[in-house]
Write a protein that holds these residues in place. Structure first.
Motif, short mmCIF file in Angstrom:
data_model
loop_
_atom_site.label_atom_id
_atom_site.label_comp_id
_atom_site.label_asym_id
_atom_site.label_seq_id
_atom_site.Cartn_x
_atom_site.Cartn_y
_atom_site.Cartn_z
N ALA A 108 0.85 -1.20 0.00
CA ALA A 108 0.00 0.00 0.00
C ALA A 108 0.88 1.24 0.00
O ALA A 108 1.40 1.66 1.03
CB ALA A 108 -0.92 -0.02 1.21
N ALA A 109 1.05 1.81 -1.19
CA ALA A 109 1.99 2.94 -1.35
C ALA A 109 1.23 4.26 -1.24
O ALA A 109 1.23 5.06 -2.17
CB ALA A 109 2.71 2.81 -2.68
N LEU A 110 0.58 4.46 -0.11
CA LEU A 110 -0.22 5.68 0.04
C LEU A 110 0.64 6.83 0.54
O LEU A 110 0.24 7.59 1.43
CB LEU A 110 -1.38 5.42 1.00
CG LEU A 110 -2.21 4.17 0.69
CD1 LEU A 110 -3.38 4.04 1.63
CD2 LEU A 110 -2.68 4.20 -0.75
N GLY A 111 1.81 6.90 -0.02
CA GLY A 111 2.73 7.95 0.39
C GLY A 111 3.89 7.98 -0.58
O GLY A 111 4.00 7.12 -1.46
N ASN A 112 4.74 8.94 -0.35
CA ASN A 112 5.75 9.27 -1.32
C ASN A 112 7.14 8.90 -0.79
O ASN A 112 7.95 8.31 -1.48
CB ASN A 112 5.62 10.78 -1.53
CG ASN A 112 6.51 11.33 -2.55
OD1 ASN A 112 6.94 10.64 -3.46
ND2 ASN A 112 6.82 12.60 -2.42
N GLY A 113 7.37 9.21 0.47
CA GLY A 113 8.71 8.96 1.02
C GLY A 113 8.68 9.02 2.53
O GLY A 113 7.72 8.54 3.16
N GLY A 114 9.70 9.65 3.08
CA GLY A 114 9.92 9.63 4.53
C GLY A 114 8.73 10.11 5.35
O GLY A 114 8.43 9.54 6.40
N LEU A 115 8.08 11.15 4.86
CA LEU A 115 6.97 11.72 5.64
C LEU A 115 5.84 10.70 5.83
O LEU A 115 5.28 10.56 6.91
CB LEU A 115 6.49 12.97 4.91
CG LEU A 115 5.27 13.70 5.40
CD1 LEU A 115 5.46 15.18 5.16
CD2 LEU A 115 4.04 13.25 4.65
N GLY A 116 5.55 9.98 4.74
CA GLY A 116 4.47 8.99 4.80
C GLY A 116 4.86 7.76 5.58
O GLY A 116 4.05 7.18 6.31
N ARG A 117 6.12 7.37 5.44
CA ARG A 117 6.56 6.18 6.19
C ARG A 117 6.64 6.50 7.69
O ARG A 117 6.33 5.67 8.53
CB ARG A 117 7.91 5.70 5.62
CG ARG A 117 8.43 4.43 6.24
CD ARG A 117 7.45 3.27 6.21
NE ARG A 117 7.31 2.69 7.53
CZ ARG A 117 6.44 1.74 7.88
NH1 ARG A 117 5.59 1.23 6.99
NH2 ARG A 117 6.39 1.31 9.10
N LEU A 118 7.04 7.73 8.00
CA LEU A 118 7.08 8.14 9.40
C LEU A 118 5.67 8.03 10.00
O LEU A 118 5.50 7.52 11.12
CB LEU A 118 7.57 9.59 9.51
CG LEU A 118 7.73 10.11 10.93
CD1 LEU A 118 8.98 9.53 11.58
CD2 LEU A 118 7.79 11.63 10.98
N ALA A 119 4.67 8.48 9.24
CA ALA A 119 3.29 8.42 9.73
C ALA A 119 2.90 6.97 10.03
O ALA A 119 2.23 6.68 11.02
CB ALA A 119 2.35 9.05 8.72
N THR A 346 3.83 19.77 12.48
CA THR A 346 5.20 19.28 12.26
C THR A 346 5.68 19.79 10.92
O THR A 346 5.03 19.58 9.90
CB THR A 346 5.24 17.73 12.21
OG1 THR A 346 4.63 17.22 13.38
CG2 THR A 346 6.67 17.23 12.13
N ASN A 347 6.82 20.44 10.94
CA ASN A 347 7.45 20.86 9.68
C ASN A 347 8.46 19.77 9.28
O ASN A 347 9.22 19.29 10.11
CB ASN A 347 8.16 22.20 9.90
CG ASN A 347 9.00 22.58 8.70
OD1 ASN A 347 10.12 22.09 8.53
ND2 ASN A 347 8.47 23.41 7.84
N HIS A 348 8.43 19.40 7.99
CA HIS A 348 9.33 18.33 7.53
C HIS A 348 10.32 18.80 6.48
O HIS A 348 11.00 17.98 5.88
CB HIS A 348 8.54 17.18 6.91
CG HIS A 348 7.72 16.41 7.89
ND1 HIS A 348 8.18 15.31 8.56
CD2 HIS A 348 6.45 16.59 8.31
CE1 HIS A 348 7.22 14.83 9.34
NE2 HIS A 348 6.16 15.60 9.20
#
Ligand code: 9GP
Length: 791
Positions: A108-119, A346-348
């Motif tokens: 489930a690739a409901l994200g792009n990179g670090g920000l989504g994986r962190l979530a 949160t600023n990323h």
């Protein structure tokens, strides 16, 4: 007993939920049957968690994020419920291989990179800790695009994770909200009322997220966009078939793709629609839940903490004010203050282009009431800070970073360096006005997925020495430290890494028809492709090394395999050129009969969470080479260190803290610091000067210009060579010489396998601090004022 129960449940689901006869079932059916059987075991703790939260009137945390890069869920659930052995036995009993069954699940690739994986890591840690929480996002029909390479160039095609039945989501059509757009602001009884002219329904899908040992489960609630009116039957009956379905198609567009290309006005509008859609639906759901328990909206900040993950949900500020003021009748300044006491941001990223701005025109058109509320919030800010410098609306743009800041109780950065730089750069003026608002919460990763489940060999070795307490108390890894001096342990540690490398090599052979030498150093750079992450610095170093090996083929070279992975945003032309260059260089280097035993470059396409889980346990060198001051934190860097890869890196993001913790001797540092970077940019012709001072770099660039990697076409990679020798904003040329030096130091260090393994063990032993459990506890204490609930 557990095995027998699981076996019965799998068979029952296969038969009655899926309607399949075991004799005809395929891997997909077995996977779904196992998923349903496992999901069943999550439901009771999930209900119990909800009851305990309501019962104790506990504060809830809401994490609003455009991205949740959750990857596969079955293995997580099996591991956290302690069902691995039982599942293995049950599946073998049915003639199935558990590994194949787990691998069948779409990522489930409901994200792009670090920000989504962190979530995603945060959700799992929240459940492990037992903090009542919801994740809120969008149920994209198509996640991040699938990447393939055609003649070395990136090709994109739609991702299709929902093509097959999804085992985890519980559809909740009863939980749906009407979300309006456009229209006008009318006045009724002297009060402003927004009358949207368009609307869609946000319909919920819930996924339970189970924590370690199944003690607690939280919910990930994703919104799907649906039409308010299903279908225009009159038009259909008039034969206007396509027109009859227009409303449905246009509503579905909102949750159709992650990151629509926003270079056009339509694309921008859709993106803002997506942001408002999920934020508004989530806030309504949050307020509904709050109202079911409390009468007075003034209590909101005591019972609710909302975290805005980057600026994407920044519209939450005006939307919450709208709900409190327009709908609940709270006085406007109180509404602003109540919203602000509830929201955090949160600023990323410090990259100015990534801090969103929306034109006033678009905002006024799509969200007219919010536009007036943003102006009102700006006035409130001006009253509060009469000598303020920052305005929320400037040059016709609404500045979402500033809006988020002003509307947040706490603003956090994601590594110590990034937080400091935030104070000094993007939010300098706001920080001066609100000196206590910014706090740091250095990122972390969940050890359940990134060590226990991704790297069973190392996990077993660790468990054999110190037991299993580290799984939810990662600092326990420090107990491994003395074993760095124990030769038997080092051998076992090295053997585990070697076996992971052999397995990865086999995978490359099977799937990409490439032969890798498992005794070569596995050097990995996996992340989004971006100029600031400097994959082009890495490939330039590979070219220079190849040239030197060719000059001296009998030299004592340390064999290396450079592994790249990552996607470029479809509209990011330069990043796509970098991909093309890497693939083109790989083709030439790998075909070189003289050098390829010392140096290979591989770039498996479609990097995603699943691929990361394969690559990280086999990695020995972690490339974290961003221009200092540009990478907010990084989380891949933590996963590598935890799995015993040594870092070659700049003093950027969380690299700084990794180096402090694992020890400077166990980290290969190079490059300019963030302040040196600023100074270097002021040097006239800095790139040309760096190239003139380093013949290796000059020669590598000449090799590209000569067309060696482009069938003699010297123009093909002009954009890259021109950039690196010209403007070179990311200082590839200026950092090259030191990167080369550090890379050769790595080569030398690798040849002493005893000392290398000692360093690797120390990386694992000293990475305990990078658990997302620690990060979440930090948010709970410093930002949310939330507590864990005893299960
Ligand atoms: O680029 C940062 C990355 O450094 C950080 O680790 C991650 C999680 O905090 O967020 C990334 N930022 C974005 O993806 C967009 O702001």
């Amino acid at each position: 007993m557990q095995t027998q129960d699981l076996r019965d449940a799998v068979l029952r689901h296969l038969t009655y939920s899926l309607g399949k006869d075991p004799a005809h079932a395929q891997t997909n059916d077995w996977r779904l049957a196992l998923s349903f059987a496992v999901r069943e075991r999550i439901v009771d703790p999930w209900f119990a968690s909800t009851r305990a939260t309501y019962g104790g009137k506990h504060k809830r945390v809401y994490y609003l994020s455009m991205e949740f890069l959750i990857g596969r869920l079955l293995e997580d659930a099996v591991v956290n419920l302690g069902l691995m052995d039982a599942a293995d036995e049950v599946m073998s009993g049915f003639g199935q291989n558990l590994h194949n069954v787990l691998s069948d699940e779409p990522d489930a690739a409901l994200g792009n990179g670090g920000l989504g994986r962190l979530a995603a890591c945060f959700l799992e840690s929240l459940s492990t800790i037992g903090c009542p929480a919801y994740g809120y996002g969008i149920r994209y029909e198509h996640g991040l695009f699938k990447q393939s390479f055609r003649d070395g160039r990136q090709m994109e095609s739609p991702e299709d994770w929902l093509l097959r039945r999804n085992a985890w989501g519980f559809p909740r059509p009863e939980a749906s909200f009407r979300i309006g757009f456009n229209g006008r602001v009318a006045e009724r009884d002297g009060k402003p009322v927004w009358e949207p002219s368009e609307a869609v329904l946000a319909s919920a899908h819930d996924t339970p997220i189970i924590g370690w040992q199944g003690r607690w489960a939280n919910t990930l609630r994703l919104w799907e966009a649906k039409p308010v009116d299903i279908f225009d039957l009159d038009r259909f009956n008039r034969g206007e078939f396509a027109a009859a379905a227009e409303a449905e198609a246009s509503a579905r567009t909102i949750s159709r793709v992650l990151y629509p290309d926003d270079t056009t006005y339509q694309g921008k509008r859709l993106r803002l629609q997506q942001e408002y859609f999920f934020t508004a639906a989530s806030l309504r759901d949050i307020v509904r839940r709050f109202d079911s328990e409390y009468d007075d909206p003034a209590w909101l900040p005591q019972k609710v903490a909302i975290q805005l993950n980057d600026t994407h949900p920044a519209i939450a500020g005006p939307e919450l004010v709208r709900i409190l003021h327009d709908e609940k009748g709270m006085e406007i300044d109180r509404a602003i203050e109540t919203a602000r006491a509830t929201l955090n941001y949160t600023n990323h990223t410090l990259l100015p282009e990534a801090l969103e701005k929306w034109s006033e025109e678009l905002m006024s058109d799509l969200l007219p009431r919010h536009m007036t509320l943003i102006q009102r919030i700006d006035e409130h800010h001006a009253q509060e800070k009469p000598n303020r410098k920052v305005r929320l609306i400037e040059n016709g743009d609404v500045k979402m970073g500033e809006l988020s800041f002003v509307m947040a109780n706490r603003v956090n950065g994601v590594s110590a360096l990034h937080t400091e730089l935030m104070k000094q750069t993007v939010f300098e003026d706001l920080h001066a006005q609100y000196p206590d608002k910014i706090v740091n919460q250095t990122n972390g990763v969940t050890p359940r997925r990134w060590l226990l489940s991704a790297n069973p060999r190392l996990s077993n070795l660790i468990a054999g020495e110190i037991g299993m307490d580290w799984v939810d108390d990662l600092e326990q890894l420090a107990r491994l430290e003395p074993l760095a001096e124990d030769s038997a342990f080092r051998k076992a540690y090295r053997d585990a890494k070697r076996a992971n490398k052999a397995e990865l090599s086999q995978w490359f052979r099977d799937t990409h028809d490439v032969a890798l030498d498992p005794d070569a150093m596995f050097d990995v750079q996996i992340k989004r492709i971006h100029e600031y992450k400097r994959q082009h610095l890495n490939i330039l170093e590979a070219i220079a090394l190849w040239q030197e090996i060719r000059d001296n083929p009998n030299g004592d070279w340390t064999p290396r395999v450079k592994i790249f992975g990552g996607k470029a945003a479809p509209g990011y032309v330069f990043a796509k050129e970098i991909i093309y260059l890497i693939n083109s260089v790989a083709k030439v280097l790998n075909a070189d009969p003289v050098t390829s035993k010392f140096l290979k470059v591989v770039y498996p396409p479609n990097y995603n969470v699943t691929l990361a889980e394969k690559l990280i346990p086999a990695a020995e060198l972690s490339q974290q080479i961003s221009t200092a001051g540009k990478e907010a934190s990084g989380t891949g860097n933590m996963k590598f260190a935890l799995n015993g890869a040594l870092t070659i890196g700049t003093l950027d993001g969380a690299n700084v803290e990794i180096r402090e913790l694992v020890g400077a001797d166990n980290f290969f540092l190079f490059g300019m610091t963030a302040s040196e970077v600023v100074e270097r940019r002021k040097v006239h012709e800095h790139a040309a000067k760096a190239i003139a001072a380093d013949p290796r770099l000059a020669r590598a660039l000449d090799e590209i210009r000569a067309g060696t990697f482009s069938d003699g076409d010297g123009e093909r990679f002009r954009s890259i060579t021109d950039n690196v020798s010209g403007h070179d904003y990311f200082l590839v040329s200026s950092d090259f010489t030191d990167f080369w030096r550090a890379s050769r130091e790595v080569d030398r260090a690798y040849r002493d396998s005893t000392s290398w393994t000692r360093m690797a063990v120390l990386n694992t032993a000293r990475s305990g601090w990078f658990s997302s459990d620690r990060t979440i506890r930090g948010y709970m204490g410093d930002i949310w004022g939330a507590s864990a609930v005893p299960a």
